[in-house]
Design a protein around this motif. Sequence first.
Motif, PDB file in Angstrom:
ATOM      1  N   GLN A  63      39.782  42.102  43.594  1.00 48.89           N
ATOM      2  CA  GLN A  63      39.388  42.817  42.385  1.00 48.89           C
ATOM      3  C   GLN A  63      39.319  44.295  42.696  1.00 48.89           C
ATOM      4  O   GLN A  63      38.743  44.706  43.698  1.00 48.89           O
ATOM      5  N   SER A  65      39.168  48.198  40.435  1.00 52.88           N
ATOM      6  CA  SER A  65      39.228  48.908  39.172  1.00 52.88           C
ATOM      7  C   SER A  65      38.861  50.358  39.400  1.00 52.88           C
ATOM      8  O   SER A  65      38.196  50.702  40.382  1.00 52.88           O
ATOM      9  N   THR A  71      33.952  52.009  32.179  1.00 52.28           N
ATOM     10  CA  THR A  71      34.202  50.640  32.624  1.00 52.28           C
ATOM     11  C   THR A  71      32.887  49.889  32.768  1.00 52.28           C
ATOM     12  O   THR A  71      31.846  50.481  33.072  1.00 52.28           O
ATOM     13  N   THR A  75      32.565  45.699  37.044  1.00 54.32           N
ATOM     14  CA  THR A  75      33.942  45.869  37.497  1.00 54.32           C
ATOM     15  C   THR A  75      34.171  47.192  38.209  1.00 54.32           C
ATOM     16  O   THR A  75      35.311  47.512  38.533  1.00 54.32           O
ATOM     17  N   ARG A  76      33.142  47.974  38.439  1.00 53.42           N
ATOM     18  CA  ARG A  76      33.312  49.255  39.116  1.00 53.42           C
ATOM     19  C   ARG A  76      33.329  49.045  40.626  1.00 53.42           C
ATOM     20  O   ARG A  76      32.327  48.693  41.228  1.00 53.42           O
ATOM     21  N   ARG A  78      35.647  47.726  44.321  1.00 52.61           N
ATOM     22  CA  ARG A  78      36.650  46.815  44.860  1.00 52.61           C
ATOM     23  C   ARG A  78      35.965  45.672  45.594  1.00 52.61           C
ATOM     24  O   ARG A  78      34.972  45.868  46.292  1.00 52.61           O
TER      25      ARG A  78
END
Length: 201
Positions: A63, A65, A71, A75-76, A78
């Motif tokens: 993952q 982003s 955002t 999801t902020r 890796r």
Amino acid sequence: MAPQTPPPSVNDPQGAGTSASETGAVPGVPGIPENRRTGTTGGGGNAGGGTLRKSGGSATTVQESAPGADTPPATRGRTSIADGVVEKIAGMAAREVPGVHTLGGGLARRLGAVRERVPGSRPDVAQGVKVEVGQRQTAIDVDIVVEYGVPIADVAAALRENVIAAVERMTALEVVEVNVSVIDVRLPDDEAEEETETRVR
């Protein structure tokens, strides 16, 4: 006088009379070979997952982003998963299957037995497991020793189901295949020999 080759035109960046298929370049992008494009693989069965590579202590990003206030917080950043993590998950799931006595070949099992006798050491749950990991996919090889009398085909099928379910649930990687190699059978007489060896050590 020898004929001169006309210079490349805007509509033909490859050069007059030369096609993209002949040069191996990406159509519309001069100088970049087609086989170097991101996501292109050299073999079948892994389109879109990145080239699978053998585990070597590196990590896989599952993952990633771009940071920013727009955002969602979850999801902020890796998320990376080490290859050894995939091996351990697969090893634990394989050992849970009835009929599987142990994992790994004879040498690996002997080394594991020596390691377990060292105070403070832990069993190597990844013993007998090898993985190849891409950006979104993984392939797994497992060497097992089965108990005498069990239906080997059923054991292998149950092992695949358990390993795939555990790895996909915990890592979100797609398991493209689980190859099972039955390298030995544990006979009833082997248990008595193991007990004798344990007493004399």
